[in-house]
Design a protein around this motif. Structure first.
Motif, PDB file in Angstrom:
ATOM      1  N   ASN A   1       0.886  -1.364  -0.065  1.00 12.36           N
ATOM      2  CA  ASN A   1      -0.054  -0.063  -0.156  1.00 12.36           C
ATOM      3  C   ASN A   1       0.913   1.289  -0.001  1.00 12.36           C
ATOM      4  O   ASN A   1       0.177   2.448   0.085  1.00 12.36           O
TER       5      ASN A   1
ATOM      6  N   CYS B   1       2.512   2.638   2.334  1.00 10.93           N
ATOM      7  CA  CYS B   1       2.372   3.410   3.581  1.00 10.93           C
ATOM      8  C   CYS B   1       3.457   3.297   4.394  1.00 10.93           C
ATOM      9  O   CYS B   1       4.122   2.633   5.100  1.00 10.93           O
TER      10      CYS B   1
ATOM     11  N   THR C   1      -4.843  -7.809   0.085  1.00  8.83           N
ATOM     12  CA  THR C   1      -4.521  -6.525  -0.129  1.00  8.83           C
ATOM     13  C   THR C   1      -4.741  -5.982  -1.479  1.00  8.83           C
ATOM     14  O   THR C   1      -5.070  -4.714  -1.882  1.00  8.83           O
TER      15      THR C   1
ATOM     16  N   ASN D   1      -4.864  -2.942   6.381  1.00  8.04           N
ATOM     17  CA  ASN D   1      -5.366  -2.227   5.199  1.00  8.04           C
ATOM     18  C   ASN D   1      -5.767  -1.079   5.521  1.00  8.04           C
ATOM     19  O   ASN D   1      -5.704   0.092   5.096  1.00  8.04           O
TER      20      ASN D   1
ATOM     21  N   ASN E   1      -3.395   1.554   6.793  1.00  8.29           N
ATOM     22  CA  ASN E   1      -2.578   2.215   5.892  1.00  8.29           C
ATOM     23  C   ASN E   1      -3.365   3.267   5.207  1.00  8.29           C
ATOM     24  O   ASN E   1      -2.862   4.198   4.476  1.00  8.29           O
ATOM     25  N   ARG E   2      -4.710   2.959   4.631  1.00  7.61           N
ATOM     26  CA  ARG E   2      -5.523   3.894   4.325  1.00  7.61           C
ATOM     27  C   ARG E   2      -5.593   5.183   4.896  1.00  7.61           C
ATOM     28  O   ARG E   2      -5.717   6.463   4.526  1.00  7.61           O
TER      29      ARG E   2
END
Length: 171
Positions: free
Chosen positions: A62, A64, A113, A148, A151-152
């Protein structure tokens, strides 16, 4: 030459990017507290080392940087080796660094993911189902889903990596 708290040179480095807002956890504290509870619940019964590998791999996928900073430092503080953390980005070529259970979890992490095909492939699911009992598997899916989400939040708000110290944030 100046150094930051990570003991490496900072002269000549690019400046840190600006975050987009004050910490979202302060702006939406009920959401943050719910995420912390979800995160804690998702890891029950999972090996802590495996959970950190999952967090690191999802965060790599991701992009991140904040979560990579946090979870690599937490993994190192918990005794994980630098070598296994470094090899994680190329785990398919370096499977000999990991147990079959860890490989199944890492593969499932990638499949959940990166849903480019719209589903988790049967062969990935079957390998995970052979390594984890159903309760563990349910928690693993929850752990993957939770990192996840973290991360967003971090990527969207441009949380700045590099300042985290193990134990600073519990989730």
């Amino acid at each position: 030459m100046t150094t930051n708290d990570h003991s490496h040179p900072t002269t000549g480095l690019n400046p840190e990017h600006a975050r987009r807002m004050q910490p979202w956890a302060e702006l939406a504290p009920d959401v943050y507290k719910a995420m912390v509870r979800l995160d804690a619940a998702s890891h029950k019964g999972l090996d802590p080392v495996l959970a950190e590998l999952v967090k690191i791999r999802a965060s790599q996928l991701n992009h991140c940087a904040f979560c990579l900073d946090m979870h690599t430092k937490d993994a190192l503080a918990a005794g994980e080796s630098i070598e296994r953390i470094v090899q994680l980005s190329a785990w398919e070529e370096s499977q000999h660094f990991y147990t079959p259970k860890e490989i199944a979890a890492i593969a499932l992490t990638e499949a959940v993911t990166v849903l480019t095909d719209g589903f988790v492939p049967d062969e990935v699911w079957e390998k995970a189902a052979k390594q984890f009992d159903e309760t563990e598997l349910a928690h693993l899916i929850a752990a993957i889903t939770t990192i996840n989400a973290w991360n967003r939040f971090a990527v969207t708000t441009r949380m700045v990596p590099g300042h985290y110290k193990p134990g600073d944030i519990k989730h």
